[in-house]
Design a protein around this motif. Structure first.
Motif, PDB file in Angstrom:
ATOM      1  N   GLU A  71      21.552 -16.852   1.438  1.00  0.00           N
ATOM      2  CA  GLU A  71      20.285 -17.188   0.793  1.00  0.00           C
ATOM      3  C   GLU A  71      20.512 -17.791  -0.585  1.00  0.00           C
ATOM      4  OE1 GLU A  71      16.151 -17.515   0.457  1.00  0.00           O
ATOM      5  OE2 GLU A  71      17.446 -17.192   2.181  1.00  0.00           O
ATOM      6  N   ILE A  72      21.491 -17.231  -1.314  1.00  0.00           N
ATOM      7  CA  ILE A  72      21.815 -17.754  -2.645  1.00  0.00           C
ATOM      8  C   ILE A  72      22.318 -19.189  -2.547  1.00  0.00           C
ATOM      9  CG2 ILE A  72      23.521 -17.550  -4.516  1.00  0.00           C
ATOM     10  CD1 ILE A  72      23.122 -14.482  -4.278  1.00  0.00           C
ATOM     11  N   THR A  73      23.189 -19.448  -1.579  1.00  0.00           N
ATOM     12  CA  THR A  73      23.701 -20.813  -1.360  1.00  0.00           C
ATOM     13  C   THR A  73      22.553 -21.765  -1.037  1.00  0.00           C
ATOM     14  OG1 THR A  73      25.785 -19.921  -0.522  1.00  0.00           O
ATOM     15  CG2 THR A  73      25.293 -22.215   0.009  1.00  0.00           C
ATOM     16  N   SER A  74      21.652 -21.315  -0.157  1.00  0.00           N
ATOM     17  CA  SER A  74      20.500 -22.134   0.218  1.00  0.00           C
ATOM     18  C   SER A  74      19.580 -22.377  -0.971  1.00  0.00           C
ATOM     19  CB  SER A  74      19.734 -21.442   1.344  1.00  0.00           C
ATOM     20  OG  SER A  74      18.574 -22.148   1.673  1.00  0.00           O
ATOM     21  N   LEU A  75      19.344 -21.331  -1.767  1.00  0.00           N
ATOM     22  CA  LEU A  75      18.483 -21.463  -2.944  1.00  0.00           C
ATOM     23  C   LEU A  75      19.069 -22.423  -3.968  1.00  0.00           C
ATOM     24  CD1 LEU A  75      17.237 -17.811  -3.574  1.00  0.00           C
ATOM     25  CD2 LEU A  75      15.815 -19.797  -3.097  1.00  0.00           C
TER      26      LEU A  75
END
Length: 407
Positions: free
Chosen positions: A97-101
């Motif tokens: 999720e952090i990578t996507s964000l």
């Protein structure tokens, strides 16, 4: 300017992600509650069964105590492992999720930067005015004015989206850091529990080896105990059948089905008792369920299998026995070379309290929830204080663990 599809997909993705995180959080809370309950149970049994080292216990009792402790600790480790595995999945999910964000945030910033450049090139009020005045008709001028307003609003929304996304990313990084710390702590606690489990298993092996030399003697004791339990089972069943027959006869009804014919008052009491399934108070103030309901094979003599109709609650010396619900004392029975048993009727239900040292009620007494009806017997030879507890509906025995509240 990015298409609406991009932002719709982005919002939908965030909703799915949030739903997944909430579901995982609920699972973690449930596992944590279960873990705390097992830790509390372990603390209770250590206090009740293993705190007094000076107290002499029979080898069989010691084996039973250690075996119970082993089973609780294994459950604790199992729940802890499930919690660690779920944390691992949550950490991996959050990292994705952090990578996507970060990707989404960069796209928003790039989009916003492009808008700022475009806005700068046409920033003067004169440029906006010329854009409006160059319209071929009023309708076009109106549309251009709406476009200018929408563009300004869109710039503002993009700025707010960047702020929100940045905050979301920061919060997620903090959450991830906490999850990693929790997992690290959990793994260390698990290592400690496994070392304790290994020691308990070795202690049990030593005790098991000590009785092999005189297995005939111990087998005779176990078989004798089984006979006593079977005899008490038959006696309790007889008392319940007699109570049903006597009650039905008094009501002017004949029934050989093993079921009560209930008066309106008894029906109401039974309904209230049934409504409290899983919420009934414990028959002692402090205790752990050392002996489970159902079929169990003897630890020391595998040829002996007993179908236990009671749960056995280990408690403190001189513990009071309390009624789990309002009712009437149906029977008080003392077997030859045995300890008192009290049957309390709750409509078409019975609660049964076994292995008492004294009785503080008499047959026919109306009693209330939590009322002290006796004391638990302490076996000085075995070094244990155990209350046998049962629940019946009519003449059918039920598992009491489903009825009493979780400690």
């Amino acid at each position: 300017m990015r298409s609406k599809r991009f932002y719709t997909t982005l919002i939908f993705g965030l909703i799915i992600s949030c739903s997944t995180l909430i579901a995982q959080s609920d699972k973690q809370k449930a596992l944590e509650a279960e873990l705390q309950q097992k830790r509390k149970e372990l603390k209770q049994l250590n206090s009740l069964l293993f705190s007094n080292k000076k107290e002499e216990k029979s080898v069989i009792t010691l084996i039973e105590d250690i075996n119970y402790k082993v089973s609780v600790r294994k459950n604790l480790i199992r729940i802890s492992n499930k919690q660690a595995n779920l944390l691992t999945r949550e950490i991996n999910s959050n990292q994705k999720e952090i990578t996507s964000l970060r990707t989404q945030l960069q796209e928003l910033k790039d989009d916003y930067a492009a808008m700022l450049v475009k806005s700068y090139k046409s920033k003067s009020e004169q440029s906006k005015m010329m854009f409006l005045l160059s319209s071929s008709n009023f309708s076009q001028a109106y549309k251009r004015l709406q476009y200018i307003k929408q563009y300004a609003n869109y710039q503002k929304e993009q700025g707010e989206a960047i702020k929100t996304k940045t905050k979301e990313l920061q919060d997620l990084n903090i959450q991830l850091s906490k999850q990693k710390e929790t997992k690290k702590k959990l793994i260390e606690e698990n290592r400690i529990e496994k070392r304790k489990l290994d020691k308990e298993l070795k202690d049990r092996e030593v005790l098991m080896a000590s009785i092999k030399a005189d297995m005939r003697k111990f087998s005779a004791q176990i078989k004798k105990k089984k006979q006593e339990v079977d005899r008490l089972d038959k006696e309790i069943n007889r008392m319940i059948r007699n109570a049903i027959a006597a009650s039905n006869k008094k009501a002017g009804k004949k029934s050989s089905s093993g079921k009560f014919v209930l008066t309106p008052e008894a029906k109401k009491l039974a309904s209230n008792f049934e409504a409290n399934k899983g919420k009934l108070g414990w028959p002692v103030s402090r205790g752990v369920i050392k002996g489970k309901f159902g079929k169990r094979r003897s630890l020391t003599d595998k040829s002996v299998t007993q179908n236990y109709k009671s749960i056995y609650i280990a408690t403190e010396k001189n513990s009071d026995v309390k009624a789990v619900f309002n009712g009437v004392v149906s029977e008080i029975h003392i077997m030859k070379r045995g300890n008192p048993t009290i049957l309390v009727r709750h409509g078409n239900y019975f609660s049964v309290y076994m292995n008492l040292s004294e009785v503080r009620v008499k047959k026919g007494d109306k009693i209330t929830t939590g009322q002290v009806i006796g004391k638990v017997f302490t076996n000085k030879i075995k070094g244990e204080t155990l209350l046998g507890f049962r629940i019946y509906k009519n003449d059918q025995v039920l598992n009491p663990e489903y009825w009493i509240a979780k400690y």
